[in-house]
Scaffold this active site. Structure first.
Site, mmCIF file in Angstrom:
data_model
loop_
_atom_site.group_PDB
_atom_site.id
_atom_site.type_symbol
_atom_site.label_atom_id
_atom_site.label_comp_id
_atom_site.label_asym_id
_atom_site.label_seq_id
_atom_site.Cartn_x
_atom_site.Cartn_y
_atom_site.Cartn_z
ATOM 1 N N THR A 32 1.653 -27.494 116.031
ATOM 2 C CA THR A 32 0.749 -27.966 116.863
ATOM 3 C C THR A 32 -0.137 -28.908 116.224
ATOM 4 O O THR A 32 -0.433 -29.961 116.531
ATOM 5 C CB THR A 32 -0.024 -27.109 117.952
ATOM 6 O OG1 THR A 32 1.075 -26.317 118.508
ATOM 7 C CG2 THR A 32 -0.846 -27.926 118.756
ATOM 8 N N PHE B 26 -5.554 -20.849 119.483
ATOM 9 C CA PHE B 26 -4.771 -22.196 119.133
ATOM 10 C C PHE B 26 -3.461 -21.707 118.563
ATOM 11 O O PHE B 26 -3.475 -20.930 117.799
ATOM 12 C CB PHE B 26 -5.846 -23.151 118.871
ATOM 13 C CG PHE B 26 -6.203 -23.145 117.520
ATOM 14 C CD1 PHE B 26 -5.190 -23.471 116.208
ATOM 15 C CD2 PHE B 26 -7.664 -22.485 117.306
ATOM 16 C CE1 PHE B 26 -6.101 -23.144 114.994
ATOM 17 C CE2 PHE B 26 -7.973 -22.328 115.975
ATOM 18 C CZ PHE B 26 -7.185 -22.717 114.918
ATOM 19 N N ASP B 27 -2.606 -22.711 118.541
ATOM 20 C CA ASP B 27 -1.468 -22.821 118.097
ATOM 21 C C ASP B 27 -1.512 -23.727 116.758
ATOM 22 O O ASP B 27 -1.438 -24.805 116.851
ATOM 23 C CB ASP B 27 -0.107 -23.020 119.105
ATOM 24 C CG ASP B 27 1.218 -23.124 118.491
ATOM 25 O OD1 ASP B 27 1.230 -22.393 117.209
ATOM 26 O OD2 ASP B 27 2.131 -23.540 118.773
ATOM 27 N N LEU B 28 -1.556 -23.144 115.569
ATOM 28 C CA LEU B 28 -1.514 -23.954 114.395
ATOM 29 C C LEU B 28 -0.178 -24.559 113.921
ATOM 30 O O LEU B 28 -0.060 -25.727 113.861
ATOM 31 C CB LEU B 28 -2.261 -23.080 113.358
ATOM 32 C CG LEU B 28 -2.352 -23.737 112.053
ATOM 33 C CD1 LEU B 28 -3.597 -24.739 111.963
ATOM 34 C CD2 LEU B 28 -2.653 -22.901 110.651
#
Length: 64
Positions: A14, A9-11
């Site tokens: 996001t 996931f894109d921390l």
């Protein structure tokens, strides 16, 4: 269906807003390496740019 072995996931930007932290890191870099306070526009221009390109044009930070 098989379970996932991992999740990506894109921390940054996001899940959490890290822009203030990034801007503070840029300010610190300017103060430590260039001995000056950057302008807001200068900082904004650095967002999203790879660090070697963002700081490579400043005196003393050229790529060797």
């Amino acid at each position: 269906m098989e379970p996932f072995a991992s999740v990506l996931f894109d921390l940054d930007g996001t899940l959490i807003n890290t822009t203030p932290l990034i801007m503070e890191c840029f300010r610190h870099t300017f103060l430590c390496h260039f001995r000056r306070q950057p302008t807001h526009d200068e900082l904004m221009a650095l967002l999203g740019v790879p660090l070697h390109k963002a700081f490579g044009g400043y005196p003393g930070m050229e790529k060797t």
